[in-house]
Design a protein around this motif. Sequence first.
Motif, PDB file in Angstrom:
ATOM      1  N   VAL A  19      14.567  -5.167 -47.804  1.00  0.00           N
ATOM      2  CA  VAL A  19      15.894  -6.575 -48.107  1.00  0.00           C
ATOM      3  C   VAL A  19      16.787  -5.985 -47.491  1.00  0.00           C
ATOM      4  CG1 VAL A  19      17.462  -7.358 -50.032  1.00  0.00           C
ATOM      5  CG2 VAL A  19      15.016  -6.686 -50.425  1.00  0.00           C
ATOM      6  N   GLN A  45      11.258 -11.453 -55.501  1.00  0.00           N
ATOM      7  CA  GLN A  45      11.778 -11.090 -54.820  1.00  0.00           C
ATOM      8  C   GLN A  45      13.359 -11.881 -53.931  1.00  0.00           C
ATOM      9  OE1 GLN A  45       8.645 -11.553 -52.093  1.00  0.00           O
ATOM     10  NE2 GLN A  45       7.693  -9.470 -52.530  1.00  0.00           N
ATOM     11  N   ARG A  46      12.857 -13.658 -54.824  1.00  0.00           N
ATOM     12  CA  ARG A  46      14.369 -14.306 -54.164  1.00  0.00           C
ATOM     13  C   ARG A  46      15.482 -13.226 -54.632  1.00  0.00           C
ATOM     14  NH1 ARG A  46      10.330 -15.292 -51.514  1.00  0.00           N
ATOM     15  NH2 ARG A  46      11.372 -13.337 -50.836  1.00  0.00           N
ATOM     16  N   GLU A  49      16.844 -10.855 -53.212  1.00  0.00           N
ATOM     17  CA  GLU A  49      17.323 -10.692 -52.395  1.00  0.00           C
ATOM     18  C   GLU A  49      18.770 -11.249 -52.209  1.00  0.00           C
ATOM     19  OE1 GLU A  49      13.551 -12.039 -49.557  1.00  0.00           O
ATOM     20  OE2 GLU A  49      14.155 -13.505 -50.014  1.00  0.00           O
ATOM     21  N   GLN A  56      21.099  -6.546 -48.874  1.00  0.00           N
ATOM     22  CA  GLN A  56      20.990  -6.222 -47.586  1.00  0.00           C
ATOM     23  C   GLN A  56      21.651  -5.634 -46.639  1.00  0.00           C
ATOM     24  OE1 GLN A  56      19.335  -8.928 -46.008  1.00  0.00           O
ATOM     25  NE2 GLN A  56      19.228 -10.164 -48.403  1.00  0.00           N
TER      26      GLN A  56
END
Length: 151
Positions: A19, A45-46, A49, A56
């Motif tokens: 990520v 996973q979304r 993120e 990030q």
Amino acid sequence: MKSIPYPSKYAQSKGIFTVGKTKFKWYDLALDPAEISSQDIHDAQRCIENAEENFQNKDDLGFVIMHRCGEQYLLLVCTWRSENELWESVYYNGSGRFEIWDRNRTHLPTYCVWEMGIVYHESQFWKKYLGSGREEKDKEEYLNDFFEGEV
């Protein structure tokens, strides 16, 4: 008094999940890891993120435990922050989508007996990394060492 064996679960590594600048080792944990669907993993996973923690932009290493608890999931997102403390965010999918588990209490649950097998393994290899030169090869060695098996 006769003891009754406590059921086992199984941990299965699923590789590296990146990520942004953060790299996570991914684990599925369940009575049968094959029951964890690719759609559920995608949704988890979304969630990571788009997390408030903003993985990030952090150059970090850690691991994720996708723990199937009955028909629901706990999603444990753990990072080391390049130090000797383990940082954790916990999500669950109680509403059909992953959301932060608000644990604003004095005394909090941490890891269950099944999750601790993975956490123990990760702590041992992170300690090894901390004692290394912390070069790229050392990072890769940490990222490529997974736990798999019965917990």
